[in-house]
Write an enzyme that holds these catalytic residues in place. Sequence first.
Site, PDB file in Angstrom:
ATOM      1  N   CYS A   1      -4.576 -73.147  21.176  1.00 17.53           N
ATOM      2  CA  CYS A   1      -3.314 -73.560  21.786  1.00 17.53           C
ATOM      3  C   CYS A   1      -2.208 -72.626  21.308  1.00 17.53           C
ATOM      4  CB  CYS A   1      -3.008 -74.996  21.416  1.00 17.53           C
ATOM      5  SG  CYS A   1      -4.393 -76.080  21.762  1.00 17.53           S
TER       6      CYS A   1
ATOM      7  N   GLY B   1     -13.371 -44.845   6.851  1.00 15.57           N
ATOM      8  CA  GLY B   1     -12.268 -44.654   7.788  1.00 15.57           C
ATOM      9  C   GLY B   1     -12.628 -43.979   9.088  1.00 15.57           C
TER      10      GLY B   1
ATOM     11  N   TYR C   1     -15.693 -55.901  11.190  1.00 19.16           N
ATOM     12  CA  TYR C   1     -14.376 -56.534  11.185  1.00 19.16           C
ATOM     13  C   TYR C   1     -14.189 -57.443  12.398  1.00 19.16           C
ATOM     14  CZ  TYR C   1     -13.732 -52.710   7.865  1.00 19.16           C
ATOM     15  OH  TYR C   1     -13.881 -51.831   6.821  1.00 19.16           O
TER      16      TYR C   1
ATOM     17  N   GLU D   1     -18.182 -43.586   1.930  1.00 17.52           N
ATOM     18  CA  GLU D   1     -18.436 -45.035   1.886  1.00 17.52           C
ATOM     19  C   GLU D   1     -17.879 -45.610   3.177  1.00 17.52           C
ATOM     20  OE1 GLU D   1     -16.532 -46.207  -1.791  1.00 17.52           O
ATOM     21  OE2 GLU D   1     -14.564 -46.091  -0.851  1.00 17.52           O
TER      22      GLU D   1
ATOM     23  N   GLY E   1     -17.737 -48.174   6.532  1.00 16.35           N
ATOM     24  CA  GLY E   1     -17.942 -49.543   6.986  1.00 16.35           C
ATOM     25  C   GLY E   1     -18.024 -49.610   8.504  1.00 16.35           C
ATOM     26  N   ARG E   2     -16.864 -49.529   9.138  1.00 18.32           N
ATOM     27  CA  ARG E   2     -16.761 -49.735  10.585  1.00 18.32           C
ATOM     28  C   ARG E   2     -17.760 -48.911  11.399  1.00 18.32           C
ATOM     29  NH1 ARG E   2     -12.335 -51.626  13.203  1.00 18.32           N
ATOM     30  NH2 ARG E   2     -11.101 -51.229  11.333  1.00 18.32           N
TER      31      ARG E   2
HETATM   32  C1  LIG Z   1     -12.460 -50.676   3.770  1.00 16.65           C
HETATM   33  C2  LIG Z   1     -12.817 -49.590   2.862  1.00 16.65           C
HETATM   34  C3  LIG Z   1     -13.817 -48.678   3.225  1.00 16.65           C
HETATM   35  C4  LIG Z   1     -14.487 -48.699   4.571  1.00 16.65           C
HETATM   36  O1  LIG Z   1     -13.564 -48.391   5.568  1.00 16.65           O
HETATM   37  P1  LIG Z   1     -14.058 -48.211   7.090  1.00 16.65           P
HETATM   38  O2  LIG Z   1     -12.789 -47.900   7.821  1.00 16.65           O
HETATM   39  O3  LIG Z   1     -14.645 -49.513   7.499  1.00 16.65           O
HETATM   40  O4  LIG Z   1     -15.048 -47.116   7.124  1.00 16.65           O
HETATM   41  C5  LIG Z   1     -14.166 -47.704   2.319  1.00 16.65           C
HETATM   42  N1  LIG Z   1     -13.560 -47.626   1.106  1.00 16.65           N
HETATM   43  C6  LIG Z   1     -12.580 -48.475   0.727  1.00 16.65           C
HETATM   44  C7  LIG Z   1     -11.968 -48.335  -0.595  1.00 16.65           C
HETATM   45  C8  LIG Z   1     -12.177 -49.483   1.592  1.00 16.65           C
HETATM   46  O5  LIG Z   1     -11.209 -50.317   1.215  1.00 16.65           O
END
Ligand SMILES: *Cc1c(COP(=O)(O)O)cnc(C)c1O
Length: 423
Positions: free
Chosen positions: A353, A239, A382, A276, A278-279
């Site tokens: 379109c 997050g 994403y 954990e 991602g972004r």
């Molecule tokens: C999507 C997700 C993440 C990663 O979230 P980011 O905002 O990309 O860091 C981590 N844990 C869970 C359970 C998720 O669904």
Amino acid sequence: MAEHVTIPAHVLAAIEKHQRQCSDPMAAFFYDLPALAAHGAAIKAALPANVELYYAIKANSEAAIIDTLAPIVDGLELSSGGEIERACNSATPRPWVLSGPGKLDSEMRHAMLQGVEAFHIESLNEIARLQSIAASLQLTQPVLIRINPTLADEFSSRLKMAGAATPFGIDEVQLADAVNAVDSAANLTLRGFHIHAMSHQKSEQRHQQLLRFYLRRWPQWRALARDPEELTQLNVGGGIGVNYLEPSQQFDWPNLCMALGRQLEAMHEPPRVRFEIGRFLTAFCGYYAIEVIDTKVSHGEGFLVCRGGTHQFRLPVAQDHDHPVIHLPRRSRLPIPSNATEYPPWTVVGQLCTPKDVLSRHQSLRDVAIGDLLVLPLAGAYGYNISHADFLCHPRPEQIFVTHASDSLATEAMRLAQSEAMN
Ligand SMILES: *Cc1c(COP(=O)(O)O)cnc(C)c1O
């Protein structure tokens, strides 16, 4: 705005090379793998002792991205059978966990057979299903319970995953029941708790508060278990946000890590904390480069119609923002600094379109011509993978993974020229 973002020389060279090879106007993603590795290593290096970093691969599950990050992070966070396949095919196998709502029995069974480290339990029903699958395989399966904590308003970010009605995790008021259910399940062992409560958190101070709140609650949550000593893991999710609109101002990760380290040191029995993410890991390495097909004015507003569009890069509409745009004129390939006072703002659109196919508005770009390239940075998370790429039957964009400066003399010259143009 966009002048804060520069395109590395080896990426520029790859973009230019690709455009030369295309017979039609181009639209393609470029991923800077050396930059991704360096960024991942920096995030990892900043962690306090006993804190782990997992990569949530849903942000970008391309094989080259996973292969680049796998040797750097401690493991992977997965949420589907497809993601299990990607992770298991990685060049560097790493530990992995399975989370997410709506797990299939077939996926849970497959995960156990493939050696999942732990499941993150999302509902009371899932406990019973997981127990019966573990029993049928005669395994003892470690699990973490995902908590939907009761949060004060000041913790909230743009996209709430908790503290409100969501399909994710187990409400704090039901936590005792969930812990009892796992404790009574002969083939499950409870290792701790998981919370992924936010997305797009841009405030480091707020995230500090959120982590402090989790750590204060940790002993109470843990005390619900039959053997609290067995509970050692606290997964605090991801997050961490990316500032798309002011790219020079990003989340102060080192400061968050320092604050967390102090907090853990002060605790009597600190949990093993795991992020954990991602972004924040992959966003910065990606560039979406699109060629201008047409320029036009409608009712006083300028439009740059480009190859590709939101079916390939849905992020700006998904976030409802005007993505930064870097202009690469065709002939010199030097970015032209924008100047809001002299040039009318452009709206950058794609080929769909539908009036919703808008990548960016209010872009004051000078002397844009057909055949020029526009590069949208911060496109590594994403981006392509959340997009409806088959809409209107357009071909899918190429994804190019840039490994190093291919032609170092030429690219160095370009880099110098680019930095002059920036200054
Ligand atoms: C999507 C997700 C993440 C990663 O979230 P980011 O905002 O990309 O860091 C981590 N844990 C869970 C359970 C998720 O669904």
